[in-house]
Structure formats: structure tokens, C-alpha cells
Design a protein around this motif. Structure first.
Motif, PDB file in Angstrom:
ATOM      1  N   ASN A 138       0.830  -1.208   0.000  1.00  0.00           N
ATOM      2  CA  ASN A 138       0.000   0.000   0.000  1.00  0.00           C
ATOM      3  C   ASN A 138       0.859   1.250   0.000  1.00  0.00           C
ATOM      4  OD1 ASN A 138      -2.504  -1.350   0.066  1.00  0.00           O
ATOM      5  ND2 ASN A 138      -2.448  -1.527   2.288  1.00  0.00           N
ATOM      6  N   ALA A 139       1.846   1.284   0.876  1.00  0.00           N
ATOM      7  CA  ALA A 139       2.690   2.473   1.006  1.00  0.00           C
ATOM      8  C   ALA A 139       3.558   2.679  -0.235  1.00  0.00           C
ATOM      9  CB  ALA A 139       3.563   2.357   2.254  1.00  0.00           C
ATOM     10  N   LEU A 140       4.179   1.621  -0.727  1.00  0.00           N
ATOM     11  CA  LEU A 140       5.070   1.751  -1.883  1.00  0.00           C
ATOM     12  C   LEU A 140       4.300   2.116  -3.146  1.00  0.00           C
ATOM     13  CD1 LEU A 140       7.483  -1.254  -1.223  1.00  0.00           C
ATOM     14  CD2 LEU A 140       7.904   1.178  -0.806  1.00  0.00           C
ATOM     15  N   ALA A 141       3.091   1.585  -3.289  1.00  0.00           N
ATOM     16  CA  ALA A 141       2.275   1.929  -4.454  1.00  0.00           C
ATOM     17  C   ALA A 141       1.948   3.418  -4.454  1.00  0.00           C
ATOM     18  CB  ALA A 141       0.986   1.100  -4.467  1.00  0.00           C
ATOM     19  N   VAL A 142       1.590   3.958  -3.302  1.00  0.00           N
ATOM     20  CA  VAL A 142       1.292   5.388  -3.219  1.00  0.00           C
ATOM     21  C   VAL A 142       2.538   6.206  -3.538  1.00  0.00           C
ATOM     22  CG1 VAL A 142       0.640   7.261  -1.648  1.00  0.00           C
ATOM     23  CG2 VAL A 142      -0.641   5.114  -1.635  1.00  0.00           C
ATOM     24  N   PHE A 143       3.695   5.781  -3.049  1.00  0.00           N
ATOM     25  CA  PHE A 143       4.937   6.500  -3.333  1.00  0.00           C
ATOM     26  C   PHE A 143       5.175   6.579  -4.839  1.00  0.00           C
ATOM     27  CE2 PHE A 143       9.391   7.184  -4.022  1.00  0.00           C
ATOM     28  CZ  PHE A 143       9.823   7.973  -2.963  1.00  0.00           C
ATOM     29  N   VAL A 144       5.064   5.444  -5.520  1.00  0.00           N
ATOM     30  CA  VAL A 144       5.333   5.412  -6.965  1.00  0.00           C
ATOM     31  C   VAL A 144       4.294   6.230  -7.729  1.00  0.00           C
ATOM     32  CG1 VAL A 144       5.419   3.914  -8.994  1.00  0.00           C
ATOM     33  CG2 VAL A 144       6.563   3.227  -6.889  1.00  0.00           C
ATOM     34  N   PHE A 145       3.017   6.048  -7.398  1.00  0.00           N
ATOM     35  CA  PHE A 145       1.972   6.763  -8.118  1.00  0.00           C
ATOM     36  C   PHE A 145       2.040   8.271  -7.885  1.00  0.00           C
ATOM     37  CE2 PHE A 145      -0.627   2.666  -8.002  1.00  0.00           C
ATOM     38  CZ  PHE A 145      -0.443   2.411  -9.355  1.00  0.00           C
ATOM     39  N   ALA A 146       2.515   8.689  -6.719  1.00  0.00           N
ATOM     40  CA  ALA A 146       2.564  10.117  -6.399  1.00  0.00           C
ATOM     41  C   ALA A 146       3.808  10.805  -6.942  1.00  0.00           C
ATOM     42  CB  ALA A 146       2.490  10.314  -4.880  1.00  0.00           C
ATOM     43  N   THR A 147       4.805  10.055  -7.352  1.00  0.00           N
ATOM     44  CA  THR A 147       6.078  10.635  -7.798  1.00  0.00           C
ATOM     45  C   THR A 147       5.933  11.667  -8.911  1.00  0.00           C
ATOM     46  OG1 THR A 147       7.309   8.684  -7.088  1.00  0.00           O
ATOM     47  CG2 THR A 147       8.365  10.093  -8.717  1.00  0.00           C
ATOM     48  N   PRO A 148       5.035  11.499  -9.910  1.00  0.00           N
ATOM     49  CA  PRO A 148       4.913  12.533 -10.951  1.00  0.00           C
ATOM     50  C   PRO A 148       4.574  13.919 -10.433  1.00  0.00           C
ATOM     51  CG  PRO A 148       3.869  10.508 -11.691  1.00  0.00           C
ATOM     52  CD  PRO A 148       4.236  10.309 -10.249  1.00  0.00           C
ATOM     53  N   ALA A 149       4.123  14.042  -9.186  1.00  0.00           N
ATOM     54  CA  ALA A 149       3.881  15.370  -8.616  1.00  0.00           C
ATOM     55  C   ALA A 149       5.163  16.195  -8.590  1.00  0.00           C
ATOM     56  CB  ALA A 149       3.311  15.246  -7.206  1.00  0.00           C
ATOM     57  N   LEU A 150       6.325  15.541  -8.595  1.00  0.00           N
ATOM     58  CA  LEU A 150       7.608  16.246  -8.573  1.00  0.00           C
ATOM     59  C   LEU A 150       7.903  16.936  -9.894  1.00  0.00           C
ATOM     60  CD1 LEU A 150       9.749  13.497  -6.783  1.00  0.00           C
ATOM     61  CD2 LEU A 150       8.817  15.572  -5.755  1.00  0.00           C
ATOM     62  N   LEU A 151       7.184  16.581 -10.968  1.00  0.00           N
ATOM     63  CA  LEU A 151       7.416  17.194 -12.271  1.00  0.00           C
ATOM     64  C   LEU A 151       7.072  18.677 -12.269  1.00  0.00           C
ATOM     65  CD1 LEU A 151       5.940  14.388 -14.551  1.00  0.00           C
ATOM     66  CD2 LEU A 151       8.345  15.071 -14.420  1.00  0.00           C
ATOM     67  N   ALA A 152       6.232  19.115 -11.341  1.00  0.00           N
ATOM     68  CA  ALA A 152       5.795  20.507 -11.329  1.00  0.00           C
ATOM     69  C   ALA A 152       6.934  21.449 -10.957  1.00  0.00           C
ATOM     70  CB  ALA A 152       4.627  20.677 -10.367  1.00  0.00           C
ATOM     71  N   ALA A 153       7.499  21.290  -9.776  1.00  0.00           N
ATOM     72  CA  ALA A 153       8.573  22.180  -9.320  1.00  0.00           C
ATOM     73  C   ALA A 153       9.947  21.637  -9.665  1.00  0.00           C
ATOM     74  CB  ALA A 153       8.466  22.396  -7.816  1.00  0.00           C
ATOM     75  N   ARG A 154      10.011  20.342 -10.046  1.00  0.00           N
ATOM     76  CA  ARG A 154      11.264  19.663 -10.431  1.00  0.00           C
ATOM     77  C   ARG A 154      12.275  19.600  -9.284  1.00  0.00           C
ATOM     78  NH1 ARG A 154      11.146  18.471 -15.678  1.00  0.00           N
ATOM     79  NH2 ARG A 154       9.688  19.623 -16.997  1.00  0.00           N
ATOM     80  N   ARG A 155      11.840  19.874  -8.063  1.00  0.00           N
ATOM     81  CA  ARG A 155      12.725  19.723  -6.916  1.00  0.00           C
ATOM     82  C   ARG A 155      12.774  18.246  -6.533  1.00  0.00           C
ATOM     83  NH1 ARG A 155      10.506  23.216  -4.215  1.00  0.00           N
ATOM     84  NH2 ARG A 155      11.951  24.963  -4.457  1.00  0.00           N
ATOM     85  N   SER A 156      13.959  17.684  -6.455  1.00  0.00           N
ATOM     86  CA  SER A 156      14.165  16.261  -6.149  1.00  0.00           C
ATOM     87  C   SER A 156      13.607  15.346  -7.232  1.00  0.00           C
ATOM     88  CB  SER A 156      13.525  15.877  -4.802  1.00  0.00           C
ATOM     89  OG  SER A 156      13.938  16.719  -3.759  1.00  0.00           O
ATOM     90  N   LEU A 157      13.395  15.896  -8.437  1.00  0.00           N
ATOM     91  CA  LEU A 157      12.770  15.106  -9.500  1.00  0.00           C
ATOM     92  C   LEU A 157      13.619  13.903  -9.876  1.00  0.00           C
ATOM     93  CD1 LEU A 157      10.618  14.636 -11.647  1.00  0.00           C
ATOM     94  CD2 LEU A 157      11.845  16.239 -13.140  1.00  0.00           C
ATOM     95  N   ARG A 158      14.936  14.108 -10.056  1.00  0.00           N
ATOM     96  CA  ARG A 158      15.787  12.997 -10.490  1.00  0.00           C
ATOM     97  C   ARG A 158      15.781  11.877  -9.453  1.00  0.00           C
ATOM     98  NH1 ARG A 158      21.781  14.275 -12.485  1.00  0.00           N
ATOM     99  NH2 ARG A 158      20.493  15.330 -14.054  1.00  0.00           N
ATOM    100  N   LEU A 159      15.922  12.233  -8.172  1.00  0.00           N
ATOM    101  CA  LEU A 159      15.921  11.223  -7.113  1.00  0.00           C
ATOM    102  C   LEU A 159      14.585  10.482  -7.089  1.00  0.00           C
ATOM    103  CD1 LEU A 159      17.108   9.813  -4.644  1.00  0.00           C
ATOM    104  CD2 LEU A 159      16.319  11.761  -3.248  1.00  0.00           C
ATOM    105  N   GLY A 160      13.489  11.230  -7.189  1.00  0.00           N
ATOM    106  CA  GLY A 160      12.171  10.604  -7.160  1.00  0.00           C
ATOM    107  C   GLY A 160      11.961   9.641  -8.315  1.00  0.00           C
ATOM    108  N   LEU A 161      12.346  10.049  -9.524  1.00  0.00           N
ATOM    109  CA  LEU A 161      12.167   9.187 -10.686  1.00  0.00           C
ATOM    110  C   LEU A 161      13.055   7.947 -10.594  1.00  0.00           C
ATOM    111  CD1 LEU A 161      11.897  11.778 -13.609  1.00  0.00           C
ATOM    112  CD2 LEU A 161      10.054  10.544 -12.441  1.00  0.00           C
TER     113      LEU A 161
END
Length: 527
Positions: free
Chosen positions: A185-208
Motif C-alpha cells: 500500500n505504502a510503496l504503491a502510493v509512493f510510486v503513483f505520487a512521484t509525478p507530482a515532482l514534475l511541477a517544481a522539479r525539486r528532487s525530481l531525479r531522485l524521485g524518478l
């Protein structure tokens, strides 16, 4: 993407709540029977951006500052559970003249209550909130914690846990043997929520990178496990699963009970399907016998005559027991041998509130609240579960209806058995997503516990699932037929059920630490 995120962050009033509701409803498309997992990559980022804007005046006390985040999560949850559980109302329409009045309580009331778990999830996440990847870890931790609580609080109702979105096929179910459903449950939410980083691009590379590693490990582990040698099997069990597809309007009608019983008996007595051995085990669905054996001993004798030497029937029945002069009724599974004798019985332990019993019945009666779905009577919960012995000395753990959706309940009770049995009657819900969602959770229980699962449902979906979640054979909804399978029974479970449960809690701890570290770092930078 930055412009879209900005618009969502700045939403206010009813528009913010409507966006949260719509995002939650969209997430249901990741669940069976749709299995459109890509919807998660839209729904969860929208929720993250809504939480970015869920701020309150700093002068308020800490609890009050969490109200906007809680409201956002609550409306998200309301959308998710309303879109995912609307079909529950079908149970009240089987006898609409008696129960239609309660339709709003089921269709709206259950989602309204379950939404509090997601409100709690977003409030917890907001405590750790940052402007970088830490908030992705925070929302994953919040949802993981909320879904874990949903398995047991207020009797528990872990239907459609968000982690099932990451497990639409057996290939993608195998990781649950490592993470448990809590971790998934937790890991699925982490992966699905990661595209939110595309907006400000802060920590985008690490998140992707983190999301890509998780997806690759998830799929890769599934591929390796499905292609590894099967567990040693010392026994084979020839099984017949009967799907009688009895109309619920007839099921407890005195005038047609003999015909209902005869239909199930005729299906059970059919010759084996081509190339299949004669069944050793015949499996009937939940409450498949439309009367009490205490009132109809002739029916028990007829079953003994129908069964061939060495065959055993396992059937869902209503069991009556007299105690203190008052009859008690149990939703049960019984085993009947070829002599027509009942050789084993297991009562349902986890009953459905308001469907099978009334919580705080004395208080509810004062308000005129009784059993809210059509059925023969209120049930009493069994005190404990124990395995049934099948032909060849094989032990099986039976679970009745929605008991199969509780990971902890199943894991505890299958420790010394070799087969999971699930009998149910999903005809209450018609041709809706409900039966598909129920079947999916049964698949995951088989994978979690490393045991094959036999499932008999009145109108479907009945089937045989192997220890890795693959469907060996099954019957579609509303088909009246049987499934004959020669099942290979592993010597021992292929999954260690305690380890993934502990791993799931450890994953929550890691995500909480990650989110907390991000929060501390942001404060230090601000100072």
C-alpha cells in the motif's frame, strides 16, 4: 505541468473539495475489474498538489492547522469509496420492499465512514510536509498507516486497499510475499505520487530513480518467482467446484427449496469432464443448502447416496444449535463423507456488521434498526477456526465470504494447512465490480500465504487459484456449471507469512524516517 499544478494548488472552497472527490473517484479505475493502473499516476499527484495548498493560518493550534489537509483527504476518500463500493446497495434490493429504505445508509454511509481513514492519512502526511520528495514519502506513510488501521479498527473493512492497484496480474502480485499488503500500500502510493515532482522539479531525479527502481524490482521479482520451479508436491487432489447460480429471490423460498437443492445435487453428480479424474472433493458455495439438516435428515442421506466412495463434500450451510432453549444460527462450512455423515464443521468467525448481525443490537432496536439485508436470520459468530480434513489427509482452512479480505486473519489460520478454501455468495451484488474485486483479493491471499485456493461462489466468480495467484480454471459470473481440476498440493507454504507482515511495518518506518528527515532539513535551511 507547473502551470497545472499551480492551478490545482490554488483551488479553494467547493472547487478544491470537488477536485479531491474527483481524484479519489478516478483512483478506483486502478482496481478490478478495470485494472487501469495509469489512473494512479494522475489521481495521486493531484492529491499531492491539493495538499500543497491545504494550508491554514500559523496562529491556529497544531490540530486546527491540519483541518484543511484532513478535509482534502476525506473528500478524496469519499470519492474513492463511493465509486468503488456503490454496488453494496444491491444487497438491499434483493427484497426491496423491506430494505430499500436503507439504500442511502449503505451506498453513502459506508463511504462516508471509510473516508475518515484517508482524511487521517492526509493529516498525518501534512505533519511531515515539505516542498520536495519528503512529501511523497509522507503521503505514502500516511496512506500505508491508514490502510493498516483499516484492517482491524471498528471490526475492519480492508476492501480495495490502494496497494491492489499495483497487483493487477500474478506477475505483479509476487512482491507481496516480501512487502506484505501493508508495505505494498505504502510503496504503491509512493510510486503513483512521484509525478507530482514534475511541477517544481525539486528532487525530481531522485524521485524518478527511486520509482523506476521500485517498478523494476516489483516486475523483476514477479518474473523470477513465476518462472522458478514449483514447490514440491507430494499429493494431488481431484476437485469439483459447483457454481449453481441460484437466484436469491428463490434461495429461501419454501416452495422451491427442493428444486434449488436438486439443481446443486445434479451438478455435483455429473460425470467428470473429459480427461479429468473423478473428483475426490466436491465444493459448494456459502449457504448452498436451503434448509436445516436438523429439519431435513433426508437431504443428508441423499448427499451420502450421491457421493461416490472416497468422495467428500464441503458445503456452506446455515447451522442451527439450541442453547438455553433458544435457537442459535451459524454461517458455517461443513464436511460430509460418502456415508452421509457430517465429519467436520467450521463456523464463520468474522461476521458482516448489519448484514449478518447487529452491533449493539439492544440499542439499535430502540431506533428500529434490524438486519439490513435479505437473509434467513441473524447469525452468531464462531468462537474459533480450525482446519477441515479433506481426502488423503490434506488439511484445508475455510473462510466464508469476506473473511478472505483480511490478510492477518487468513495468515494466522493457515499456518498448519495446505489449501485455502473460500465459499461465498456474491449474487447479492449482481453484475457489478464487487465480485471481481472479491476474487482479486482471494488471489492475493493465495500468493501471500503460498497456498492454492479453492473458491466456490453461488453465481461466480468460482475458480481454482494456484499458490502464486495464477487462475488454473474458473467460471464467469452467472454461469451454472462445474469446474473439475486435479490440483497439485504443495507440501508446505512457499511464502513465510510472518516476514512480509514485519517487512510491511518496517517499510512504514523507513518512509516515516525519510519524511521526517526532509522536514528537519527544510527547517534547518529556513533558519
Amino acid at each position: 505541468m507547473e502551470r497545472l499544478a499551480g492551478r490545482i494548488i490554488l483551488l479553494w472552497g467547493w472547487r478544491r473539495l470537488a477536485a479531491a472527490f474527483a481524484a479519489g473517484a478516478l483512483l478506483v479505475l486502478t482496481q478490478a475489474p478495470y485494472d487501469f493502473f495509469a489512473a494512479g499516476f494522475i489521481s495521486l499527484p493531484v492529491l499531492v498538489w491539493l495538499l500543497d495548498g491545504a494550508t491554514a493560518q500559523p496562529s491556529l493550534n497544531p490540530l486546527s492547522r491540519l483541518k484543511p489537509a484532513f478535509a482534502t483527504g476525506w473528500w478524496f476518500g469519499f470519492g474513492y469509496f463511493l465509486a468503488g463500493l456503490w454496488w453494496i446497495g444491491g444487497a438491499l434490493l434483493v427484497e426491496a420492499e423491506s430494505f430499500a429504505w436503507a439504500l442511502p445508509l449503505a451506498v453513502l454511509g459506508i463511504p462516508l465512514m471509510l473516508a475518515f481513514f484517508y482524511g487521517f492519512a492526509t493529516a498525518v502526511a501534512r505533519i511531515f510536509w515539505t516542498n520536495g520528495i519528503g512529501r511523497i514519502a509522507a503521503i505514502a506513510f500516511g496512506f500505508g498507516l491508514a490502510e493498516w488501521l483499516r484492517t482491524f479498527l471498528f471490526t475492519g473493512f480492508p476492501w480495495n486497499p490502494v496497494g491492489l492497484a499495483a497487483m493487477p496480474t500474478p506477475l505483479l502480485m509476487q512482491s507481496v510475499t516480501v512487502t506484505g499488503v501493508t508495505g505494498m500500500n505504502a510503496l504503491a502510493v509512493f510510486v503513483f505520487a512521484t509525478p507530482a515532482l514534475l511541477a517544481a522539479r525539486r528532487s525530481l531525479r531522485l524521485g524518478l530513480i527511486l520509482a523506476a527502481v521500485m517498478i523494476a524490482a516489483h516486475a523483476g521479482y514477479g518474473y523470477i518467482r513465476l518462472n522458478s520451479p514449483a514447490d514440491a508436491s507430494a499429493d494431488k487432489l481431484a476437485v469439483r467446484i459447483v457454481q449453481p447460480s441460484i437466484d436469491l429471490s428463490e434461495k429461501w423460498d419454501d416452495s422451491v427449496r427442493d428444486r434449488v437443492f436438486a439443481t446443486t445435487m445434479e451438478l455435483s453428480a455429473r460425470p467428470p469432464q473429459a480427461g479429468r479424474p473423478a473428483p475426490q472433493l466436491v465444493l459448494w458455495p456459502e449457504t448452498s443448502v436451503p434448509f436445516f439438516f436438523t429439519e431435513r435428515p433426508d437431504a443428508l442421506a441423499a448427499i451420502g447416496e450421491m457421493l461416490k466412495p472416497g468422495q467428500t463434500l464441503v458445503a456452506g450451510v446455515v447451522r442451527e444449535e439450541a442453547r438455553g432453549g433458544e435457537p442459535l444460527y451459524y454461517n458455517s462450512v461443513i464436511a460430509i463423507d460418502d456415508g452421509g455423515e457430517i465429519v467436520g464443521a467450521v463456523d464463520k468467525v468474522h461476521l458482516v456488521p448489519f448484514g449478518e448481525y447487529i452491533p449493539f443490537a439492544d440499542v439499535a432496536a430502540r431506533f428500529g434498526i434490524g438486519q439490513l439485508v435479505a437473509g434467513p436470520m441473524n447469525f452468531v459468530a464462531g468462537s474459533q477456526r480450525h482446519p477441515l480434513e479433506l481426502p488423503g489427509g490434506i488439511k484445508a482452512s475455510p473462510f466464508i465470504c469476506y473473511e478472505i479480505i483480511f490478510p492477518e486473519l487468513v495468515a494466522v489460520d493457515v499456518a498448519s494447512t495446505r489449501i485455502i478454501v473460500n465459499v461465498t455468495n456474491d449474487a447479492w451484488f449482481g453484475e457489478t465490480p464487487g465480485p471481481y474485486q472479491h476474487f482479486r483479493q482471494a488471489q492475493v491471499r493465495a500468493v501471500e500465504n503460498g497456498l492454492p485456493l479453492l473458491r466456490a461462489a453461488n453465481n461466480g466468480i468460482s475458480g481454482v487459484i494456484d499458490a502464486r495467484g495464477r487462475v488454473i480454471d474458473a467460471l464467469a459470473l452467472n454461469v451454472r456449471d462445474v469446474v473439475d481440476v486435479e490440483l497439485e498440493v504443495p507440501d508446505a507454504p512457499s511464502a513465510a507469512v510472518l516476514r512480509p507482515r514485519l517487512n510491511g511495518l518496517a517499510i512504514l518506518g523507513i518512509l516515516a524516517a525519510f519524511a521526517l528527515a526532509g522536514r528537519v532539513r527544510q527547517r534547518l535551511q529556513a533558519n
